[in-house]
Design an enzyme around this catalytic site. Structure first.
Site, PDB file in Angstrom:
ATOM      1  N   CYS A 177       0.883  -1.179   0.000  1.00 30.33           N
ATOM      2  CA  CYS A 177       0.000   0.000   0.000  1.00 30.33           C
ATOM      3  C   CYS A 177       0.911   1.216   0.000  1.00 30.33           C
ATOM      4  CB  CYS A 177      -0.921  -0.010   1.214  1.00 30.33           C
ATOM      5  SG  CYS A 177      -1.860  -1.562   1.404  1.00 30.33           S
ATOM      6  N   ALA A 178       1.432   1.571  -1.163  1.00 29.92           N
ATOM      7  CA  ALA A 178       2.656   2.354  -1.250  1.00 29.92           C
ATOM      8  C   ALA A 178       2.513   3.866  -1.129  1.00 29.92           C
ATOM      9  CB  ALA A 178       3.377   2.024  -2.561  1.00 29.92           C
ATOM     10  N   PRO A 237       1.935   7.641  -0.119  1.00 30.52           N
ATOM     11  CA  PRO A 237       2.541   8.586  -1.072  1.00 30.52           C
ATOM     12  C   PRO A 237       3.976   8.291  -1.488  1.00 30.52           C
ATOM     13  CG  PRO A 237       2.596   9.518   1.126  1.00 30.52           C
ATOM     14  CD  PRO A 237       1.866   8.213   1.248  1.00 30.52           C
ATOM     15  N   GLY A 238       4.637   7.275  -0.887  1.00 30.62           N
ATOM     16  CA  GLY A 238       5.906   6.832  -1.425  1.00 30.62           C
ATOM     17  C   GLY A 238       7.149   7.057  -0.585  1.00 30.62           C
ATOM     18  N   ASN A 239       7.037   7.671   0.600  1.00 30.24           N
ATOM     19  CA  ASN A 239       8.230   7.873   1.419  1.00 30.24           C
ATOM     20  C   ASN A 239       8.877   6.550   1.826  1.00 30.24           C
ATOM     21  OD1 ASN A 239       8.239  10.658   1.381  1.00 30.24           O
ATOM     22  ND2 ASN A 239       7.093  10.876   3.279  1.00 30.24           N
ATOM     23  N   LYS A 240       8.052   5.585   2.197  1.00 29.81           N
ATOM     24  CA  LYS A 240       8.597   4.280   2.584  1.00 29.81           C
ATOM     25  C   LYS A 240       9.198   3.569   1.368  1.00 29.81           C
ATOM     26  CE  LYS A 240       5.299   3.634   6.390  1.00 29.81           C
ATOM     27  NZ  LYS A 240       4.432   4.798   6.100  1.00 29.81           N
ATOM     28  N   ARG A 257      -2.662   9.654  -6.484  1.00 32.28           N
ATOM     29  CA  ARG A 257      -1.602   9.406  -5.500  1.00 32.28           C
ATOM     30  C   ARG A 257      -0.426   8.690  -6.149  1.00 32.28           C
ATOM     31  NH1 ARG A 257      -2.824   8.902   0.109  1.00 32.28           N
ATOM     32  NH2 ARG A 257      -1.978   6.788   0.155  1.00 32.28           N
ATOM     33  N   CYS A 302      -0.444   3.570  11.390  1.00 32.55           N
ATOM     34  CA  CYS A 302      -0.314   4.808  12.170  1.00 32.55           C
ATOM     35  C   CYS A 302      -1.533   4.926  13.069  1.00 32.55           C
ATOM     36  CB  CYS A 302      -0.149   6.030  11.269  1.00 32.55           C
ATOM     37  SG  CYS A 302      -1.420   6.220  10.011  1.00 32.55           S
TER      38      CYS A 302
END
Length: 424
Positions: free
Chosen positions: A167-168, A170-173, A196, A290
């Site tokens: 579940c990627a 917005p992409g920071n991870k 997104r 979170c």
């Protein structure tokens, strides 16, 4: 037609009136009086700026005001030493590596530290703004909360691994995973939202990420048996959740979801976690949210482990499961690998709630205890053949993330022999 509140906001605080006709004429007719009332209100409140009219709880929650600004150095483009030097040239004072969370709490002014747990994370005073900083706009640094950095860090795939970010956006991870992989390997990133994903693609390109495939697809529809994912050994799963751990939420913004809402979220999370554990070559998985609610965290992990067989006993390679095959008019036996809950980051101070034996192997974060957003992280791995069988608790081995050769959580990174792209 727009509401009167929207008209007034656009007129006094926005970028002008976007409506036309009699509504625009009406607002303009009363503009002088509205501006006079705004000025009188600021005099009464003894403030000079419009934003000072906000109540403290609306401007920034108490939790948000104490969480530092975390800056992850993007090692695909630069290195920690160069970024530190850059900030020094901008007038910041570098205080070295933090020795405790309390030391992070005392940051103020233009001072910054190296985080005590994560080797490529710099820590600045709360609400320090870097959105216009050259390092941010060029992708050399990523503005990412410390808690959000933990999932990829603890997954720790070795360079060359095939990884799924389920579940990627917005992409920071995802960009963090790419940095850990050193852009060697393959990342499959999924999200159902087109906008997104488009934003995420731009961010990943700016960060210098290569070797990734974005797919507008629900992860639950991905076939684990597809040869394309036959080499996927690591999965990062950060599914939709209540978001109750995010400190920058406005008051009343679904901080306490209903029991029905939590039940629906937990049902989805259980389903997607079980699906992720079914990938045949999977060796390690990180599940994170979170959320502060046990229903979305420890209860989900417990349910998934129970479904996959014994959560804490590794007695060989797995369990034989019989599945009726209509075409063959009989049963097909498949080996279902057992999973275990890893004692993630043993030195981390905040552990999982005592929802089941061994739940303390999970970790939690909070503004009060760890000076971060509220997160939950669990690390699951395949029980290798011949692994020891603990009596009742999961394996409690110190974690050694593979992406830091010779580095364990809580230790400083080794000096690189060669610096990467110099930041000027």
């Amino acid at each position: 037609p727009p509401s009167p509140q929207v008209l007034v906001y656009d007129l006094l605080f926005g970028k002008g009136l976007k409506c036309g006709g009699r509504w625009k004429a009406l607002a303009r007719r009363h503009r002088a009086r509205l501006e006079a009332e705004l000025a009188r209100l600021k005099v009464q409140q003894k403030v000079s700026r419009n934003e000072d009219l906000l109540a403290p709880a609306q401007a920034a929650s108490p939790a948000a005001s104490q969480v530092p600004r975390y800056v992850r150095v993007n090692t695909l483009k630069t290195c920690v030493d160069d970024v530190i030097d850059f900030f020094k040239r901008q007038g910041y004072s570098y205080l070295g590596k933090a020795a405790s969370v309390e030391e992070l709490r005392g940051l103020s002014g233009k001072k910054f530290l190296l985080d005590l747990h994560l080797p490529e994370l710099l820590v600045f005073p709360p609400q320090t703004d870097f959105h216009n900083n050259l390092l941010y706009t060029s992708g050399h640094i990523i503005l990412q909360d410390k808690a959000s950095c933990l999932p990829a860090f603890l997954l720790g795939p070795a360079a060359g691994s095939h990884v799924i970010d389920a579940c990627a956006a917005p992409g920071n991870k995802t960009s963090h995973l790419a940095a850990i992989l050193k852009n060697k390997g393959q990342i499959f990133a999924f999200d159902v939202d087109t906008k997104r994903l488009a934003t995420m693609n731009t961010m990943l390109m700016r960060a210098g990420v290569t070797g990734f495939q974005l797919a507008q697809q629900d992860f639950l529809t991905v076939d684990p048996g597809d040869p394309k994912y036959g080499k996927v050994t690591h999965i990062l799963l950060d599914p939709s959740c209540s978001g109750s751990g995010m400190v920058n939420r406005l008051p009343g913004e679904e901080a306490a979801p209903s029991a029905q809402r939590l039940q629906a979220l937990a049902g989805f999370q259980c389903k997607v976690l079980s699906h992720a554990l079914s990938f045949p070559a999977l060796r390690r998985l990180v599940y994170s949210t979170c959320s502060l609610h046990r229903e979305e965290n420890e209860d989900v992990v417990q349910a998934a482990l129970q479904e996959r067989g014994s959560a804490f006993r590794c007695t060989g390679r797995g369990t034989w499961r019989g599945t009726r095959c209509g075409a063959l008019q009989g049963w097909v036996l498949t080996l279902v690998p057992r999973r275990r809950l890893v004692n993630a980051f043993p030195s981390w101070p905040c552990r999982g709630l005592a929802a089941f034996p061994g739940a303390e192997s999970c970790l939690r974060t909070s503004p009060a205890d760890t000076l971060t957003h509220g997160f939950f992280v669990a690390v699951l791995e395949r029980c290798e053949e011949g692994a020891a069988a603990p009596s009742s608790l999961p394996s409690v081995a110190e974690e050694k993330p593979q992406h830091r050769e010779g580095t364990e959580p809580g230790t400083a990174p080794k000096k690189r022999k060669r610096k990467k792209q110099r930041v000027k």
